[in-house]
Design a protein around this motif. Structure first.
Motif, mmCIF file in Angstrom:
data_model
loop_
_atom_site.group_PDB
_atom_site.id
_atom_site.type_symbol
_atom_site.label_atom_id
_atom_site.label_comp_id
_atom_site.label_asym_id
_atom_site.label_seq_id
_atom_site.Cartn_x
_atom_site.Cartn_y
_atom_site.Cartn_z
ATOM 1 N N ALA A 34 -18.035 50.206 -9.054
ATOM 2 C CA ALA A 34 -16.697 50.768 -9.250
ATOM 3 C C ALA A 34 -16.813 52.283 -9.349
ATOM 4 N N VAL A 35 -16.261 52.983 -8.379
ATOM 5 C CA VAL A 35 -16.292 54.452 -8.377
ATOM 6 C C VAL A 35 -15.096 54.949 -9.185
ATOM 7 N N THR A 36 -15.393 55.690 -10.254
ATOM 8 C CA THR A 36 -14.383 55.909 -11.294
ATOM 9 C C THR A 36 -13.621 57.228 -11.218
ATOM 10 N N LYS A 37 -13.888 58.060 -10.213
ATOM 11 C CA LYS A 37 -13.264 59.396 -10.228
ATOM 12 C C LYS A 37 -11.739 59.292 -10.318
ATOM 13 N N THR A 38 -11.184 60.064 -11.178
ATOM 14 C CA THR A 38 -9.744 60.160 -11.497
ATOM 15 C C THR A 38 -9.154 58.921 -12.195
ATOM 16 N N GLU A 57 -20.322 57.658 -10.809
ATOM 17 C CA GLU A 57 -19.706 58.890 -11.313
ATOM 18 C C GLU A 57 -19.956 60.043 -10.365
ATOM 19 N N ASN A 58 -18.894 60.799 -10.067
ATOM 20 C CA ASN A 58 -18.983 61.913 -9.135
ATOM 21 C C ASN A 58 -19.149 63.286 -9.754
ATOM 22 N N ARG A 59 -18.499 63.474 -10.889
ATOM 23 C CA ARG A 59 -18.471 64.824 -11.444
ATOM 24 C C ARG A 59 -18.960 64.806 -12.877
ATOM 25 N N PHE A 78 -25.106 58.134 -11.054
ATOM 26 C CA PHE A 78 -24.452 59.356 -10.613
ATOM 27 C C PHE A 78 -24.489 59.380 -9.090
ATOM 28 N N ILE A 79 -23.325 59.655 -8.451
ATOM 29 C CA ILE A 79 -23.245 59.578 -6.983
ATOM 30 C C ILE A 79 -22.680 60.843 -6.344
ATOM 31 N N GLY A 80 -22.321 61.835 -7.158
ATOM 32 C CA GLY A 80 -21.677 63.026 -6.605
ATOM 33 C C GLY A 80 -22.666 64.146 -6.382
ATOM 34 N N LEU A 160 -32.246 54.605 -0.361
ATOM 35 C CA LEU A 160 -31.453 55.630 0.319
ATOM 36 C C LEU A 160 -29.959 55.412 0.092
ATOM 37 N N MET A 161 -29.230 56.512 0.147
ATOM 38 C CA MET A 161 -27.772 56.471 0.014
ATOM 39 C C MET A 161 -27.177 57.287 1.155
ATOM 40 N N THR A 162 -25.998 56.899 1.617
ATOM 41 C CA THR A 162 -25.370 57.689 2.664
ATOM 42 C C THR A 162 -23.847 57.613 2.608
ATOM 43 N N ILE A 163 -23.219 58.673 3.087
ATOM 44 C CA ILE A 163 -21.770 58.683 3.318
ATOM 45 C C ILE A 163 -21.595 58.950 4.816
ATOM 46 N N PRO A 164 -21.552 57.901 5.611
ATOM 47 C CA PRO A 164 -21.513 58.111 7.058
ATOM 48 C C PRO A 164 -20.158 58.597 7.530
ATOM 49 N N GLY A 198 -21.392 52.132 2.247
ATOM 50 C CA GLY A 198 -20.135 51.398 2.320
ATOM 51 C C GLY A 198 -19.180 51.847 1.236
ATOM 52 N N MET A 199 -17.969 52.259 1.663
ATOM 53 C CA MET A 199 -16.909 52.664 0.747
ATOM 54 C C MET A 199 -15.682 51.809 1.081
ATOM 55 N N SER A 200 -14.523 52.184 0.566
ATOM 56 C CA SER A 200 -13.369 51.293 0.728
ATOM 57 C C SER A 200 -13.021 50.997 2.190
ATOM 58 N N GLY A 201 -13.298 51.954 3.070
ATOM 59 C CA GLY A 201 -12.916 51.756 4.467
ATOM 60 C C GLY A 201 -13.910 50.974 5.301
ATOM 61 N N VAL A 214 -22.330 48.576 -2.465
ATOM 62 C CA VAL A 214 -21.142 49.202 -1.879
ATOM 63 C C VAL A 214 -20.412 49.946 -2.992
ATOM 64 N N ARG A 215 -19.955 51.152 -2.681
ATOM 65 C CA ARG A 215 -19.338 52.028 -3.696
ATOM 66 C C ARG A 215 -17.833 52.099 -3.447
ATOM 67 N N LEU A 216 -17.053 51.482 -4.317
ATOM 68 C CA LEU A 216 -15.624 51.341 -4.041
ATOM 69 C C LEU A 216 -14.736 51.968 -5.108
ATOM 70 N N GLY A 217 -13.872 52.864 -4.656
ATOM 71 C CA GLY A 217 -12.865 53.451 -5.531
ATOM 72 C C GLY A 217 -11.494 52.889 -5.192
ATOM 73 N N THR A 218 -10.943 53.384 -4.090
ATOM 74 C CA THR A 218 -9.600 53.003 -3.655
ATOM 75 C C THR A 218 -9.391 51.490 -3.561
ATOM 76 N N ALA A 219 -10.347 50.779 -3.031
ATOM 77 C CA ALA A 219 -10.179 49.324 -2.833
ATOM 78 C C ALA A 219 -10.010 48.596 -4.166
ATOM 79 N N LYS A 223 -4.899 53.888 -4.484
ATOM 80 C CA LYS A 223 -4.990 55.244 -3.982
ATOM 81 C C LYS A 223 -5.086 56.272 -5.113
ATOM 82 N N ARG A 224 -5.974 57.247 -4.953
ATOM 83 C CA ARG A 224 -6.057 58.316 -5.954
ATOM 84 C C ARG A 224 -4.917 59.294 -5.758
ATOM 85 N N ASN A 225 -4.451 59.867 -6.879
ATOM 86 C CA ASN A 225 -3.331 60.815 -6.785
ATOM 87 C C ASN A 225 -3.726 62.127 -6.117
#
Ligand SMILES: *Cc1c(COP(=O)(O)O)cnc(C)c1O
Length: 228
Positions: A34-38, A57-59, A78-80, A160-164, A198-201, A214-219, A223-225
């Motif tokens: 669960a990606v918790t930003k905001t 956590e991103n920040r 930590f992922i940010g 390894l980690m990636t944001i493709p 892997g993220m929400s999309g 898989v790292r999921l926020g929006t899903a 939606k984040r504000n």
């Protein structure tokens, strides 16, 4: 009545199980982070209650202000993007740093981990699309950096980690091949067991291509504000 968060988690778990049955071995485990930003701690705790046990956590600042309110049963990664001068604020409260994108950062994590008498698990972030706007090691720079970082006593490379680039299976495939290649090299002091992708999309496709986190926020939370 089920809440939106629990309904989302049920749907996501089902989709991941489906993809896993199709593409993966039955004994492989895929973690949903669960990606918790905001997201307010109360809602993060709701996700934990629904069975998720891994937070991303991103920040640094945001994490420090929220962490005391989190249910303690969850692990935090930590992922940010992480500045070297901030490592000291998170070193003793996260179990992994997934976003290691330079030798300099790995050295500082090693230094701080030594102070706390611990070994920090890390993933190396790979810029698989070789995009100038993104951090991470270029694929061709990975071998020499794995070799250098593996010498550090107080960090352990776990994968390894990636944001493709979005909407492009080609890069998921490329990342899977890269991961298998680095694993086969059997570096000393390195356990290449985790591919965080892997993220929400694109989490269903990421499972197809070998992801195990898989790292999921929006899903999960909607939606984040405001974007980060
Ligand atoms: C925000 C973020 C995610 C989650 O993004 P969503 O598209 O909302 O699922 C995953 N990984 C990293 C590194 C992020 O910053």
């Amino acid at each position: 009545m089920m809440s939106e968060i629990s309904e989302n988690i049920r749907r996501i778990s089902f989709e991941i199980e489906e993809a896993k049955a199709k593409y993966r071995k039955s004994d492989e485990h895929i973690d949903i982070m669960a990606v918790t930003k905001t997201v307010e701690p109360e809602r993060v705790n709701e996700a934990i209650e629904c069975g998720l046990s891994l937070l991303g956590e991103n920040r640094v600042q945001e994490y420090i202000s929220k962490k005391d309110f989190y249910d303690k049963s969850a692990d935090v990664h930590f992922i940010g993007s992480l500045q070297t001068n901030k490592v000291k604020y998170i070193i003793d409260s996260v179990s992994m740093i997934q976003s290691v994108d330079s030798l300099k950062l790995a050295n500082e994590i090693d230094r701080q981990a030594k102070k706390h008498n611990l070994v920090m698990n890390i993933l190396l972030e790979v810029n698989i699309g070789e995009e100038i706007t993104k951090g991470g090691f270029a694929p061709q720079a990975l071998d020499e950096n794995i070799f250098e970082i593996s010498k550090l006593e107080n960090v352990r490379i776990c994968g390894l980690m990636t944001i493709p680039p979005p909407n492009c299976e080609k890069f998921l495939y490329k990342m899977q091949k890269l991961f298998i290649d680095k694993k086969a090299k059997k570096y000393d002091n390195v356990t290449m067991d985790i591919l965080s992708m892997g993220m929400s999309g694109d989490y269903v496709e990421a499972v197809k291509y070998g992801s195990n986190i898989v790292r999921l926020g929006t899903a999960i939370f909607g939606k984040r504000n405001y974007p980060i």
